[in-house]
Design an enzyme around this catalytic site. Structure first.
Site, PDB file in Angstrom:
ATOM      1  CE  LYS A  88      -5.732 -50.053  42.484  1.00  0.00           C
ATOM      2  NZ  LYS A  88      -6.058 -48.924  41.576  1.00  0.00           N
ATOM      3  CD  GLU A 110      -7.733 -42.380  44.898  1.00  0.00           C
ATOM      4  OE1 GLU A 110      -7.288 -43.331  44.208  1.00  0.00           O
ATOM      5  OE2 GLU A 110      -7.033 -41.392  45.214  1.00  0.00           O
ATOM      6  CB  SER A 374      -5.384 -56.502  38.603  1.00  0.00           C
ATOM      7  OG  SER A 374      -6.726 -56.830  38.914  1.00  0.00           O
TER       8      SER A 374
END
Length: 390
Positions: A88, A110, A374
């Site tokens: 991210k 969010e 991830s």
């Protein structure tokens, strides 16, 4: 490359289905991004922070024990080693730079699993921006440590009590906030969903994953992989891996969705959904016969979303990628398998992709596979312990 057309469509998917109030904001962002992404100064600044702050390039690690166990050559793209613990940060750095250059003083975001919230809070400190993060009450409950991390970083975490109290509802509230605070606020979307130009922007910033993996596997094996494998919620880590290989037609893409508990209670939008509109884009959505968005479920909070990025929908209909569903119990098996064989504890999101390797091995013995890891699993240990105790 399947860049969107002028209206933001990937084939028949995408677009801008948003309140009129936000059209000028989206147009401003589209024009500004179209300009700065061509500027060498912006590219150099982004690359500087990716390298010196986030910790890129990430390793492409040959998982020797897992490979032997399953009878394939498996490489892990180690996004879990980045600052904040997940992919991210790539996108958050890029969009925070955009917000900074656009003169915005506040970002909103969010979050589901909390990783995007943490990365947004992190880059807010880096660029001296105010930060508010919307998060569903259910996700706050199951991701308490990431909530604490956001607060330590100076962000305000705003609980969302409506609907299923998960990522969909957090997106709804963030959009409502943006509508009323457009002058000073930048909405830092965390995945490849939402109205144009967001899916394109997030894809571009996350494509560093696939660009690095392509160079690394050619150096390691002197050829491209047979398969790319990644989990899919909104779809940013998977699109980041897939996109730079789009023209390499011999490389097969597999997106692993959250199969949840069963066909009625899951977050597998492509596997079990229909075409609809969600959060500003036409895409595959989990909805009932009246077009109302269904409730979702996944053991992985970051996959608990009833839609998917429009470019993934395009890849599916183009048959460039295959999308499969992995259930909660299978994801837990994947979580345990990687932990026990390689000493690497994956995020529950990534564990969905790891789990599917067992099924892939039955039909692709000896295949060369890259899996996007991830994120790391520290945030999920309480959930896993609770599930295994049951």
């Amino acid at each position: 490359m399947p860049i969107p057309d002028k209206k933001g469509y990937y084939g028949s998917f995408g677009g801008k289905f948003m309140p009129e109030t936000l059209f000028s904001c989206l147009s401003e962002l589209e024009v500004f991004y179209g300009k700065v992404k061509k500027e060498n100064s912006f590219k150099k600044e982004f690359q500087f922070y990716l390298k010196n702050y986030a910790g890129r390039p990430t390793l492409l690690y040959f998982a020797k024990n897992l490979s032997k166990h399953l009878g394939m050559k498996i490489y892990l793209k180690r996004e879990d080693l980045l600052h904040t613990g997940a992919h991210k940060i790539n996108n958050s750095l890029g969009q925070a730079l955009l917000a900074h250059h656009m003169g915005k003083s506040r970002i909103i975001a969010e979050t589901g699993a909390g990783q995007h919230g943490v990365s947004a809070a992190t880059v807010a400190r880096l660029f001296n921006l105010k930060c508010d993060v919307y998060m569903g009450e259910e996700d706050i409950r199951r991701q308490r440590m990431n909530v604490f991390r956001m607060k330590i970083l100076g962000a305000r975490v705003i609980p969302v009590k409506s609907g299923s109290k998960t990522l969909k509802d957090a997106c709804n509230e963030a959009i409502r906030d943006w509508v009323t605070n457009v002058r000073d606020t930048y909405y830092l979307i965390g995945s490849t969903f939402g109205p144009h130009p967001y899916p394109m922007i997030v894809r571009d910033f996350q494509s560093v994953i696939g660009k690095e993996a392509r160079q690394q596997i050619l150096k390691e094996q002197n050829r491209l992989p047979d398969y790319l494998l990644a989990c899919v919620g909104g779809g940013s880590n998977s699109m980041g891996l897939f996109y730079p290989f789009f023209k390499d037609l011999k490389v097969k893409f597999i997106g692993v969705e959250a199969g949840g508990l069963n066909k009625d209670l899951n977050s597998a939008s492509i596997s079990y959904g229909d075409v609809g509109v969600l959060h500003g884009a036409k895409t595959y959505v989990l909805q009932d016969k009246f077009g109302q968005v269904k409730g979702t479920h996944s053991i992985a909070a970051g996959l608990d979303y009833p839609g998917v990025g429009p470019e993934h929908s395009f890849y599916n209909d183009l048959k460039r990628a295959a999308y499969v569903a992995v259930k909660d119990n299978e994801a837990l098996e994947g979580f345990k398998m990687l932990s026990e064989l390689e000493g690497i504890i994956p995020a529950l999101e990534s564990a969905h992709a790891i789990s599917y390797l067992k099924k892939l091995a039955k039909k692709a013995k000896g295949a060369l596979v890259i899996v996007c890891l991830s994120g790391r699993g520290d945030k999920d240990l309480e959930i896993v312990q609770e599930s295994l105790d049951k």
